[in-house]
Design a protein around this motif. Structure first.
Motif, PDB file in Angstrom:
ATOM      1  N   ALA A 134       0.842  -1.206   0.000  1.00 33.10           N
ATOM      2  CA  ALA A 134       0.000   0.000   0.000  1.00 33.10           C
ATOM      3  C   ALA A 134       0.872   1.249   0.000  1.00 33.10           C
ATOM      4  O   ALA A 134       0.564   2.232  -0.689  1.00 33.10           O
ATOM      5  N   LEU A 135       1.969   1.215   0.758  1.00 33.59           N
ATOM      6  CA  LEU A 135       2.887   2.369   0.789  1.00 33.59           C
ATOM      7  C   LEU A 135       3.465   2.610  -0.608  1.00 33.59           C
ATOM      8  O   LEU A 135       3.559   3.761  -1.056  1.00 33.59           O
ATOM      9  N   GLY A 136       3.808   1.525  -1.292  1.00 26.82           N
ATOM     10  CA  GLY A 136       4.342   1.638  -2.652  1.00 26.82           C
ATOM     11  C   GLY A 136       3.359   2.362  -3.566  1.00 26.82           C
ATOM     12  O   GLY A 136       3.749   3.227  -4.366  1.00 26.82           O
ATOM     13  N   GLU A 137       2.077   2.045  -3.423  1.00 31.25           N
ATOM     14  CA  GLU A 137       1.044   2.709  -4.241  1.00 31.25           C
ATOM     15  C   GLU A 137       0.962   4.198  -3.911  1.00 31.25           C
ATOM     16  O   GLU A 137       0.842   5.038  -4.794  1.00 31.25           O
ATOM     17  N   LEU A 138       1.021   4.508  -2.612  1.00 29.02           N
ATOM     18  CA  LEU A 138       0.914   5.910  -2.183  1.00 29.02           C
ATOM     19  C   LEU A 138       2.155   6.723  -2.564  1.00 29.02           C
ATOM     20  O   LEU A 138       2.067   7.936  -2.750  1.00 29.02           O
ATOM     21  N   LEU A 139       3.280   6.046  -2.674  1.00 29.73           N
ATOM     22  CA  LEU A 139       4.494   6.721  -3.160  1.00 29.73           C
ATOM     23  C   LEU A 139       4.359   6.979  -4.656  1.00 29.73           C
ATOM     24  O   LEU A 139       4.662   8.061  -5.149  1.00 29.73           O
ATOM     25  N   ALA A 140       3.852   5.978  -5.371  1.00 33.67           N
ATOM     26  CA  ALA A 140       3.758   6.074  -6.831  1.00 33.67           C
ATOM     27  C   ALA A 140       2.726   7.108  -7.277  1.00 33.67           C
ATOM     28  O   ALA A 140       2.948   7.827  -8.256  1.00 33.67           O
ATOM     29  N   ASP A 141       1.608   7.222  -6.551  1.00 38.22           N
ATOM     30  CA  ASP A 141       0.558   8.150  -7.018  1.00 38.22           C
ATOM     31  C   ASP A 141       0.707   9.567  -6.429  1.00 38.22           C
ATOM     32  O   ASP A 141      -0.168  10.411  -6.609  1.00 38.22           O
ATOM     33  N   GLY A 142       1.803   9.809  -5.708  1.00 43.26           N
ATOM     34  CA  GLY A 142       2.081  11.168  -5.226  1.00 43.26           C
ATOM     35  C   GLY A 142       1.442  11.522  -3.895  1.00 43.26           C
ATOM     36  O   GLY A 142       1.604  12.643  -3.407  1.00 43.26           O
ATOM     37  N   THR A 143       0.719  10.585  -3.292  1.00 40.15           N
ATOM     38  CA  THR A 143       0.047  10.890  -2.014  1.00 40.15           C
ATOM     39  C   THR A 143       1.059  11.220  -0.916  1.00 40.15           C
ATOM     40  O   THR A 143       0.872  12.173  -0.154  1.00 40.15           O
ATOM     41  N   VAL A 144       2.135  10.444  -0.849  1.00 46.06           N
ATOM     42  CA  VAL A 144       3.134  10.662   0.208  1.00 46.06           C
ATOM     43  C   VAL A 144       3.752  12.055   0.058  1.00 46.06           C
ATOM     44  O   VAL A 144       3.847  12.818   1.024  1.00 46.06           O
TER      45      VAL A 144
END
Ligand code: ARG
Length: 252
Positions: free
Chosen positions: A228-238
């Motif tokens: 899930a963290l990987g997804e949030l890093l990839a979509d700019g959320t982080v």
């Protein structure tokens, strides 16, 4: 090697058994929509985690909430001093360690980590009237640090005189009261705390610090949270969360 596999298999069996019993302890995020995942945190580390009244707020809280939202789990935050966070996670008392934790080789022997989500550094902080202007000036000087941190480890390994405090604020106070000539602490944290106290941050940093979330060795939560963290890093959320706190995002 064989032993390691056995231990992992055993841990997995235990987790599955727990999940089958419908227990929320151990946080089976995959099968139980309302699983509660316990989070060990030391909220003396703004802007990553600090107290707003009795509530823990900050960048890491927002990132972990976003992950929890994706996984459909509920977070239960438990507050403690930093030096209790990693041992508590390692011992299985808490599911996750959230405390601006730097991934180090030593810690990787005792815990599993998600991928890093930010790159920080250790900053050297002095008082405005100090004659210390670079790392070399620290020789023979007393440095204050927080107990159990990479700052403590680095300063001890490099032969500095170290004063360690369980609370970050006490490490800062040792500098302002003159007990220590410098305070070594993570760079983003010092922006907040040094500004509050009129302290000076030197341009030269001590080390590089990739932050991640920590889990007990063999925890099945690691892969779920990491995904899930990987997804949030990839979509700019982080990155957006860092921006919300006025912090320039540095990718690890
Ligand atoms: N990044 C450093 C470490 O991993 C310091 C973390 C301190 N965290 C805190 N919440 N006080 O050791």
């Amino acid at each position: 090697m064989k032993k390691k596999y056995l231990a992992a298999a055993l841990a997995l069996t235990m987790i599955l058994a727990l999940a089958a019993c419908g227990s929320s302890n151990g946080g089976d995020a995959a099968s139980d929509g309302k699983a509660v995942v316990t989070v060990a945190t030391s909220p003396d580390f703004p802007p990553f985690e600090s107290l707003d009244g009795s509530e823990v707020v900050g960048i890491e809280v927002d990132i972990l909430q976003a992950i929890a939202g994706k996984l459909g789990v509920e977070l239960k935050l438990e507050q403690m001093d930093f030096d209790s966070v990693i041992p508590g996670v390692q011992a299985g008392k808490f599911d996750i360690g959230m405390s601006g934790i730097t991934i180090t080789e030593d810690r990787q022997k005792n815990c599993d980590f998600t991928q890093p989500y930010f790159l920080a550094s250790q900053a050297i902080v002095v008082t405005p009237d100090s004659d210390i202007t670079c790392k070399a000036d620290l020789e023979g000087k007393t440095i204050s640090v927080q107990t159990g941190t990479t700052a403590e480890e680095y300063c001890m390994e490099n032969g500095y005189e170290v004063l360690a405090f369980t609370a970050n604020n006490d490490a800062a106070a040792a500098l302002t009261s003159g007990k220590a000539a410098a305070w070594v602490v993570d760079n983003e944290v010092v922006v907040v705390l040094a500004a509050q106290q009129g302290l000076v941050v030197l341009d030269e940093a001590m080390t590089s610090e990739p932050y991640a979330f920590a889990f007990a060795k063999g925890s099945d939560l690691t892969a779920q949270f990491d995904g899930a963290l990987g997804e949030l890093l990839a979509d700019g959320t982080v990155e957006q969360i860092f921006e919300n706190y006025g912090v320039l995002y540095v990718a690890p």
